[in-house]
Design an enzyme around this catalytic site. Sequence first.
Site, PDB file in Angstrom:
ATOM      1  N   HIS A   1     -54.220  57.562 -25.443  1.00 30.10           N
ATOM      2  CA  HIS A   1     -54.622  56.277 -24.865  1.00 30.10           C
ATOM      3  C   HIS A   1     -56.070  56.019 -25.321  1.00 30.10           C
ATOM      4  O   HIS A   1     -56.825  56.970 -25.552  1.00 30.10           O
ATOM      5  CB  HIS A   1     -54.566  56.439 -23.334  1.00 30.10           C
ATOM      6  CG  HIS A   1     -54.805  55.192 -22.552  1.00 30.10           C
ATOM      7  ND1 HIS A   1     -56.057  54.671 -22.333  1.00 30.10           N
ATOM      8  CD2 HIS A   1     -53.942  54.372 -21.901  1.00 30.10           C
ATOM      9  CE1 HIS A   1     -55.956  53.586 -21.578  1.00 30.10           C
ATOM     10  NE2 HIS A   1     -54.682  53.375 -21.308  1.00 30.10           N
TER      11      HIS A   1
ATOM     12  N   ASP B   1     -56.428  64.467 -20.916  1.00 33.32           N
ATOM     13  CA  ASP B   1     -56.203  63.207 -20.202  1.00 33.32           C
ATOM     14  C   ASP B   1     -54.918  63.388 -19.390  1.00 33.32           C
ATOM     15  O   ASP B   1     -53.821  63.406 -19.944  1.00 33.32           O
ATOM     16  CB  ASP B   1     -56.058  62.079 -21.230  1.00 33.32           C
ATOM     17  CG  ASP B   1     -55.628  60.761 -20.589  1.00 33.32           C
ATOM     18  OD1 ASP B   1     -55.269  60.747 -19.394  1.00 33.32           O
ATOM     19  OD2 ASP B   1     -55.648  59.740 -21.299  1.00 33.32           O
TER      20      ASP B   1
ATOM     21  N   GLN C   1     -51.189  60.261 -16.929  1.00 39.63           N
ATOM     22  CA  GLN C   1     -49.742  60.157 -16.719  1.00 39.63           C
ATOM     23  C   GLN C   1     -49.171  61.497 -16.254  1.00 39.63           C
ATOM     24  O   GLN C   1     -48.327  61.558 -15.378  1.00 39.63           O
ATOM     25  CB  GLN C   1     -49.031  59.741 -18.025  1.00 39.63           C
ATOM     26  CG  GLN C   1     -49.416  58.375 -18.546  1.00 39.63           C
ATOM     27  CD  GLN C   1     -48.907  57.219 -17.678  1.00 39.63           C
ATOM     28  OE1 GLN C   1     -47.968  57.359 -16.926  1.00 39.63           O
ATOM     29  NE2 GLN C   1     -49.556  56.083 -17.786  1.00 39.63           N
TER      30      GLN C   1
ATOM     31  N   LYS D   1     -52.347  55.838 -10.340  1.00 38.78           N
ATOM     32  CA  LYS D   1     -51.006  56.081 -10.915  1.00 38.78           C
ATOM     33  C   LYS D   1     -50.228  57.051 -10.031  1.00 38.78           C
ATOM     34  O   LYS D   1     -49.029  57.233 -10.191  1.00 38.78           O
ATOM     35  CB  LYS D   1     -51.130  56.658 -12.319  1.00 38.78           C
ATOM     36  CG  LYS D   1     -51.954  55.738 -13.214  1.00 38.78           C
ATOM     37  CD  LYS D   1     -51.562  55.805 -14.633  1.00 38.78           C
ATOM     38  CE  LYS D   1     -52.602  55.142 -15.496  1.00 38.78           C
ATOM     39  NZ  LYS D   1     -52.105  53.986 -16.212  1.00 38.78           N
TER      40      LYS D   1
ATOM     41  N   CYS E   1     -52.476  50.160 -24.824  1.00 35.78           N
ATOM     42  CA  CYS E   1     -53.788  50.812 -25.041  1.00 35.78           C
ATOM     43  C   CYS E   1     -53.648  52.090 -25.862  1.00 35.78           C
ATOM     44  O   CYS E   1     -54.360  53.078 -25.614  1.00 35.78           O
ATOM     45  CB  CYS E   1     -54.490  51.135 -23.724  1.00 35.78           C
ATOM     46  SG  CYS E   1     -54.813  49.733 -22.688  1.00 35.78           S
TER      47      CYS E   1
HETATM   48  N1  PMP Z   1     -54.793  57.656 -20.166  1.00 36.34           N
HETATM   49  C1  PMP Z   1     -53.508  57.302 -20.033  1.00 36.34           C
HETATM   50  C2  PMP Z   1     -52.446  58.135 -20.692  1.00 36.34           C
HETATM   51  C3  PMP Z   1     -53.169  56.179 -19.275  1.00 36.34           C
HETATM   52  O1  PMP Z   1     -51.887  55.825 -19.143  1.00 36.34           O
HETATM   53  C4  PMP Z   1     -54.209  55.430 -18.666  1.00 36.34           C
HETATM   54  C5  PMP Z   1     -53.893  54.186 -17.863  1.00 36.34           C
HETATM   55  N2  PMP Z   1     -53.102  53.254 -18.530  1.00 36.34           N
HETATM   56  C6  PMP Z   1     -55.526  55.853 -18.837  1.00 36.34           C
HETATM   57  C7  PMP Z   1     -55.775  56.970 -19.593  1.00 36.34           C
HETATM   58  C8  PMP Z   1     -56.673  55.111 -18.245  1.00 36.34           C
HETATM   59  O2  PMP Z   1     -56.672  55.189 -16.856  1.00 36.34           O
HETATM   60  P1  PMP Z   1     -57.667  54.298 -16.009  1.00 36.34           P
HETATM   61  O3  PMP Z   1     -57.577  52.915 -16.561  1.00 36.34           O
HETATM   62  O4  PMP Z   1     -57.159  54.418 -14.616  1.00 36.34           O
HETATM   63  O5  PMP Z   1     -59.030  54.874 -16.184  1.00 36.34           O
END
Ligand code: PMP
Length: 400
Positions: free
Chosen positions: A119, A196, A199, A222, A358
């Site tokens: 991401h 990260d 998920q 999440k 993203c």
């Molecule tokens: N990493 C992953 C794999 C995600 O799915 C997301 C959220 N879409 C994020 C990072 C970013 O999370 P946040 O916007 O809550 O900081």
Amino acid sequence: MKSFDPTAFRHQFPALHQAGCYLDSAATALKPLTLVQATGEYYAHNGATVHRSAHSAAQNATDRFESARESVRELINAASHQQIVWTKGTTEAINLVAQSYARPRLKAGDEILVSESEHHSNLIPWLMVAQQTGATVIKLPLDQRYLPDLTQLEQLLTGKTKILAIGHMSNVTGGCPDLKLAIELAHKNGTIVVVDGAQGVVHSPPDVQQLDVDFYAFSAHKLYGPTGIGVLYGKSTLLAEMAPWQGGGKMLTQASFDGFEAQSVPECFEAGTPNIAGVIGFGATLSWLNTQDIVQAEHYACSLAQLAYEKLATIPGFISYRAQNSSLLAFNIAGFHHSDIATLLSEQGVAIRSGQHCAQPLLDAIGVSGTLRASFAPYNQPDDVDKLYQSLIRALSLLE
Ligand code: PMP
């Protein structure tokens, strides 16, 4: 005794009454009543700040704030609650590591290895710190399943590799690399690993001690928690070596115009008045989640995604990017644009995501400009699969 009853689980989520067929939980999960009540109760009956005043409301808020930290510690089996830093989310947690751990240590010639499926939250902070230090970001390519290729990892890890940034679970394919192996290989090379977990924590909360991971970041929202709250877990030795990133109230023990003395970990990374209601709400969410059999719940969500996969696979042109046994179903229908389909699904009350999620480098590797993504949670039901299928058939007939 933990249990999972899909109907009882579903009843915890009032937004389902309005949200209808909500298949966008990988973007953000809906919120249980427990969270709504705990947050409302804090604002209605308390409202005080934490770690500052001695009066009883402030003391009560501080106790609940800190007990939420303890609940996070338990969730990921950290050795100490002092390894849990509150942040705004995964994004801020990774930026904190990039700026506070990596930036002072990196120099020109050093390498940061980042998997191609990340991401943007686990790519851009590294590109930024590379720009600031002269280090280079190196791509860890994907294998045929679109997972970070761990055989290439061995070759790419060199004396120059200071950091490996890798995701626990892809937000597009739902694929999970063998994290334990990736961490072992990196550690053999003296490389620090930043995971990260945005998920992954939802689908299988890690045991950070067993994984031996250096840093693990995730977001509350999440995991059925509030937005604006996240966690950075770090090894104590690493957190202790890091200088504070943001300055302000409560991250110091004494201040003058000559300088300041930083608080100990984790408070030194939590400058300013925090999102108290959010943390308290997340604590309540985790207490509720602790009564649920989350292994069963995950199994149920994956079985819905499997059902959806099987139904949609009967549609001509269906292309799936779903990893095996995932609760996410990323797909396209050949000859149709993903965003046109998502719009027509939305008009029929089906909420799914379309676009790049993203994760532009991953979509480039797959060779598509975007995908649709239906993400299933334990509050979904087989009826949602039928609605997705019926609405998709109708959308395609309108677009033809
Ligand atoms: N990493 C992953 C794999 C995600 O799915 C997301 C959220 N879409 C994020 C990072 C970013 O999370 P946040 O916007 O809550 O900081």
